[in-house]
Design a protein around this motif. Structure first.
Motif, mmCIF file in Angstrom:
data_model
loop_
_atom_site.group_PDB
_atom_site.id
_atom_site.type_symbol
_atom_site.label_atom_id
_atom_site.label_comp_id
_atom_site.label_asym_id
_atom_site.label_seq_id
_atom_site.Cartn_x
_atom_site.Cartn_y
_atom_site.Cartn_z
ATOM 1 N N PHE A 43 0.841 -1.195 0.000
ATOM 2 C CA PHE A 43 0.000 0.000 0.000
ATOM 3 C C PHE A 43 0.880 1.250 0.000
ATOM 4 O O PHE A 43 0.651 2.192 -0.762
ATOM 5 C CB PHE A 43 -0.906 -0.008 1.234
ATOM 6 N N TYR A 44 1.911 1.273 0.844
ATOM 7 C CA TYR A 44 2.830 2.410 0.874
ATOM 8 C C TYR A 44 3.519 2.588 -0.477
ATOM 9 O O TYR A 44 3.751 3.714 -0.928
ATOM 10 C CB TYR A 44 3.875 2.219 1.969
ATOM 11 N N ASN A 78 1.399 8.217 4.165
ATOM 12 C CA ASN A 78 0.781 9.551 4.146
ATOM 13 C C ASN A 78 -0.563 9.590 4.872
ATOM 14 O O ASN A 78 -1.410 10.422 4.572
ATOM 15 C CB ASN A 78 0.587 10.010 2.703
ATOM 16 N N ARG A 79 -0.755 8.661 5.797
ATOM 17 C CA ARG A 79 -1.956 8.596 6.631
ATOM 18 C C ARG A 79 -3.142 7.912 5.921
ATOM 19 O O ARG A 79 -4.163 7.644 6.530
ATOM 20 C CB ARG A 79 -2.370 9.991 7.119
ATOM 21 N N LYS A 80 -3.004 7.615 4.646
ATOM 22 C CA LYS A 80 -4.132 7.049 3.913
ATOM 23 C C LYS A 80 -4.415 5.598 4.280
ATOM 24 O O LYS A 80 -5.527 5.110 4.060
ATOM 25 C CB LYS A 80 -3.900 7.179 2.407
ATOM 26 N N LEU A 81 -3.430 4.906 4.833
ATOM 27 C CA LEU A 81 -3.683 3.530 5.256
ATOM 28 C C LEU A 81 -4.761 3.516 6.337
ATOM 29 O O LEU A 81 -5.694 2.709 6.288
ATOM 30 C CB LEU A 81 -2.398 2.894 5.786
ATOM 31 N N PHE A 114 5.132 5.187 10.444
ATOM 32 C CA PHE A 114 5.930 5.774 9.369
ATOM 33 C C PHE A 114 5.287 7.020 8.756
ATOM 34 O O PHE A 114 5.703 7.455 7.680
ATOM 35 C CB PHE A 114 6.166 4.745 8.264
ATOM 36 N N TYR A 115 4.292 7.592 9.429
ATOM 37 C CA TYR A 115 3.610 8.733 8.835
ATOM 38 C C TYR A 115 4.600 9.822 8.416
ATOM 39 O O TYR A 115 5.441 10.262 9.198
ATOM 40 C CB TYR A 115 2.588 9.334 9.813
ATOM 41 N N THR A 119 9.541 4.818 2.947
ATOM 42 C CA THR A 119 9.854 3.544 3.584
ATOM 43 C C THR A 119 10.777 2.702 2.707
ATOM 44 O O THR A 119 10.625 2.646 1.498
ATOM 45 C CB THR A 119 8.573 2.749 3.891
ATOM 46 N N PHE A 120 11.723 2.035 3.378
ATOM 47 C CA PHE A 120 12.720 1.201 2.720
ATOM 48 C C PHE A 120 12.701 -0.181 3.388
ATOM 49 O O PHE A 120 13.382 -0.396 4.397
ATOM 50 C CB PHE A 120 14.118 1.806 2.852
ATOM 51 N N PRO A 121 11.933 -1.140 2.875
ATOM 52 C CA PRO A 121 11.870 -2.456 3.508
ATOM 53 C C PRO A 121 13.182 -3.224 3.379
ATOM 54 O O PRO A 121 13.882 -3.128 2.366
ATOM 55 C CB PRO A 121 10.749 -3.171 2.727
#
Length: 281
Positions: A43-44, A78-81, A114-115, A119-121
């Motif tokens: 999703f991110y 970005n808070r959308k999750l 992470f807001y 992100t780096f998995p």
């Protein structure tokens, strides 16, 4: 100096059903903590592709390309999750929020860990996400600015973990942004952990088990970083892995170095060529 926010390590793998999907905002059921984690990172990833600010950040750091974003599943929170979860039934939303809180991706307040961060998995050798580095790019309103966010599970892996498979020599960087600074310039054997302080005995063992003969420590030249380099060199020595020390000029790290150079690939190669064997007791 920027601060970091770290979640406690958690165990992934319980067989529980959670409703979540990032496919065209359509929510469906996934069946494990690991699947919930994978879906959140996906999703991110989709949100980063639509984020002008996140893409601009990567461009300013000279690590942007479509290939980089896709290959490393980079994302943006970005808070959308959290907003997406509100489209579920009340029961399913509660289940999903509880799962994300247990994973550590949602805080007890309901805010995303992470807001505001790219992100780096980080993956293990089975391709599962075992940790994630987040670099906040939005404005921080609190006096104590937290730019670096760290999420851990109980697994061990690296950023660019696939590099362990076909190389006997690797470049170890202090974080994923620095590893990408080498990677985009053709040094695809650059790896990192979330941060240099995260590197431990298990990481050294994983390198040894994969037949790694030499590690180039390319972490930076600040006092704290050099202290960490010495600690890591001792761990590698115990595994009989040779250590070369890469020193950047003028207090740079990998990313600040490449953004200052006209021909960063050639300059990075010169740094490798001029590195020296790190002898530790």
């Amino acid at each position: 100096m920027h601060n970091s926010e770290i979640t406690p390590k958690i165990n992934i793998g319980e067989r529980i059903a959670y409703p979540l999907s990032s496919d065209d905002a359509c929510l469906s059921m996934v069946s494990s903590d690991d699947a919930m984690l994978q879906m959140s990172m996906k999703f991110y990833h989709q949100e980063l592709l639509q984020s002008v600010d996140a893409i601009e950040f990567l461009k300013n750091r000279a690590i942007y390309s479509d290939k980089v974003i896709e290959h490393f599943n980079l994302g943006f929170s970005n808070r959308k999750l959290g907003l997406e979860l509100q489209k579920l039934s009340k029961n399913d939303e509660e289940i999903s929020r509880g799962a994300l809180q247990r994973l550590g991706l949602l805080k007890s307040t309901g805010h995303e860990l992470f807001y505001g961060a790219v992100t780096f998995p980080l993956l293990n050798q089975q391709g599962h996400i075992v940790s994630c580095y987040g670099r906040r790019i939005t404005t921080e309103s609190k006096p104590r600015k937290i730019y670096h966010r760290h999420w851990y599970s109980d697994g061990i892996g690296f950023f660019n973990c696939t590099a362990l498979k076909d190389n006997e020599q690797l470049i170890y960087c202090k974080n994923p942004i620095d590893a990408l600074s080498w990677w985009v310039n053709g040094f695809t054997h650059a790896i990192s952990t979330i941060g240099s302080s995260d590197f431990n005995e298990q990481h050294a063992k994983l390198l040894k088990d994969n037949g790694i003969k030499t590690i180039y420590l390319a972490m930076g030249t600040t006092k704290n970083t050099l202290i960490e380099a010495r600690r890591i060199a001792k761990l590698l020595k115990r595994k009989r892995i040779a250590v070369m020390l890469v020193l950047y000029p003028n207090g740079f790290d990998a990313n600040s170095f490449i953004t200052q150079e006209i021909n960063p690939k050639d300059e990075l190669q010169q740094l490798l060529n001029s590195s020296h064997r790190y002898m530790v007791n």
